[in-house]
Scaffold this motif. Sequence first.
Motif, short mmCIF file in Angstrom:
data_model
loop_
_atom_site.label_atom_id
_atom_site.label_comp_id
_atom_site.label_asym_id
_atom_site.label_seq_id
_atom_site.Cartn_x
_atom_site.Cartn_y
_atom_site.Cartn_z
N UNK A 164 -4.78 -1.17 0.65
CA UNK A 164 -6.10 -0.74 1.09
C UNK A 164 -6.32 -0.97 2.58
N UNK A 165 -5.81 -2.06 3.11
CA UNK A 165 -5.94 -2.29 4.55
C UNK A 165 -5.20 -1.22 5.33
N UNK A 166 -3.98 -0.89 4.90
CA UNK A 166 -3.21 0.14 5.61
C UNK A 166 -3.83 1.52 5.42
N UNK A 167 -4.44 1.75 4.29
CA UNK A 167 -5.12 3.03 4.08
C UNK A 167 -6.32 3.15 5.02
N UNK A 168 -7.08 2.07 5.20
CA UNK A 168 -8.20 2.09 6.14
C UNK A 168 -7.72 2.38 7.57
N UNK A 223 -11.29 -3.76 -3.81
CA UNK A 223 -9.89 -3.90 -3.47
C UNK A 223 -8.97 -3.38 -4.57
N UNK A 224 -9.49 -3.26 -5.79
CA UNK A 224 -8.64 -2.79 -6.89
C UNK A 224 -8.79 -1.29 -7.17
N UNK A 261 -10.90 -10.82 -11.93
CA UNK A 261 -9.79 -9.99 -12.39
C UNK A 261 -9.38 -10.27 -13.81
N UNK A 262 -10.34 -10.53 -14.69
CA UNK A 262 -10.01 -10.92 -16.07
C UNK A 262 -9.25 -9.82 -16.83
N UNK A 263 -9.48 -8.57 -16.47
CA UNK A 263 -8.77 -7.48 -17.16
C UNK A 263 -7.30 -7.42 -16.77
N UNK A 264 -6.96 -8.09 -15.67
CA UNK A 264 -5.60 -8.02 -15.14
C UNK A 264 -4.75 -9.23 -15.54
N UNK A 265 -5.23 -9.98 -16.52
CA UNK A 265 -4.42 -11.08 -17.03
C UNK A 265 -3.13 -10.54 -17.66
N UNK A 266 -2.01 -11.26 -17.61
CA UNK A 266 -1.88 -12.66 -17.20
C UNK A 266 -1.66 -12.88 -15.70
N UNK A 267 -1.53 -11.79 -14.91
CA UNK A 267 -1.29 -11.97 -13.47
C UNK A 267 -2.36 -12.83 -12.84
N UNK A 268 -3.62 -12.58 -13.20
CA UNK A 268 -4.73 -13.29 -12.55
C UNK A 268 -4.95 -14.70 -13.08
N UNK A 269 -4.09 -15.15 -14.01
CA UNK A 269 -4.14 -16.56 -14.40
C UNK A 269 -3.67 -17.46 -13.26
N UNK A 270 -2.86 -16.90 -12.38
CA UNK A 270 -2.28 -17.69 -11.30
C UNK A 270 -2.43 -17.06 -9.92
N UNK A 271 -3.03 -15.85 -9.85
CA UNK A 271 -3.14 -15.14 -8.58
C UNK A 271 -4.46 -14.37 -8.54
N UNK A 272 -4.94 -14.04 -7.34
CA UNK A 272 -6.09 -13.14 -7.24
C UNK A 272 -5.66 -11.70 -7.47
N UNK A 273 -6.55 -10.89 -8.00
CA UNK A 273 -6.20 -9.49 -8.27
C UNK A 273 -5.81 -8.74 -7.00
N UNK A 321 4.02 -3.77 -2.72
CA UNK A 321 2.93 -4.02 -1.78
C UNK A 321 1.68 -4.41 -2.58
N UNK A 322 0.94 -5.37 -2.08
CA UNK A 322 -0.27 -5.81 -2.79
C UNK A 322 -1.38 -4.78 -2.65
N UNK A 323 -2.33 -4.82 -3.59
CA UNK A 323 -3.51 -3.96 -3.49
C UNK A 323 -4.22 -4.20 -2.16
#
Length: 241
Positions: free
Chosen positions: A37-41, A108-109, A11-23, A31-33
């Motif tokens: 996606x799980x609820x959409x499935x 997932x993104x 998730x390098x394009x999503x920095x700085x969030x992904x410096x400390x979390x998964x995308x 709600x997280x991505x």
Amino acid sequence: MKALLLAAGLGTRLKPFTDNHPKALAPVNGHSLLEINIRNLQRFGIYDVVVNVHHFASQIVEKLQHENGFGSRFQISDESDEVLETGGGLKKAAPFFKDEKDFLVMNVDMLTNANLREMIQQHQKNDTLVTLAVQQRSSSRYFLFDDEMQLKGWENVNTGERKPAIAEDSVKQYAFSGIQILDQDIFSKINRQGKFSLVDIYLDLCVTEKIAGLDHSGDLLLDVGKPESLIKASELFKDIF
């Protein structure tokens, strides 16, 4: 049907969030991505998900455990030791799909309101090895299809690179949506090892196998890869999920 959610990327394009979390845990309207996606499935009857993990893997596992899979049964394909890219990740996850005739794979993104049930039905009706969800939209990279929407190649329009180096001018460009439905037979046809992409697999096989494109250009689709796209997602998908 089971689904594989590809969530191992850095998730390098999503920095700085992904410096400390998964995308996968990037928030959209609270709600997280991953959850979206799980609820959409679930809307399409898919309640069995496999999630591959690498970057801050423990955060994804803990979130799924704490939320009881957001109402779905979940399994983890652990790539903590080494991220394997999308194709390598699919190959590692093969044991989770040994009892499935067909299964769905998506990034997932990627957020979409596409009718996944119709995609699955089209895949099964046409009896293809792979069905790729694609759109007619602007991109730097395209899959190339013939008039019958059979995959013929790939190209990067910025560099002029084509794979394979086909000379056909009649092919049509479609941008990949990060959603695909695959037949179980795909695993017996993957000849690569280690890190490789799903695109590599499809280009290896398109000469001999039936790999079809499904155009869903009328649907909403957003690659949530950059911080500004989280804001856009909050606007576009506020009434969808």
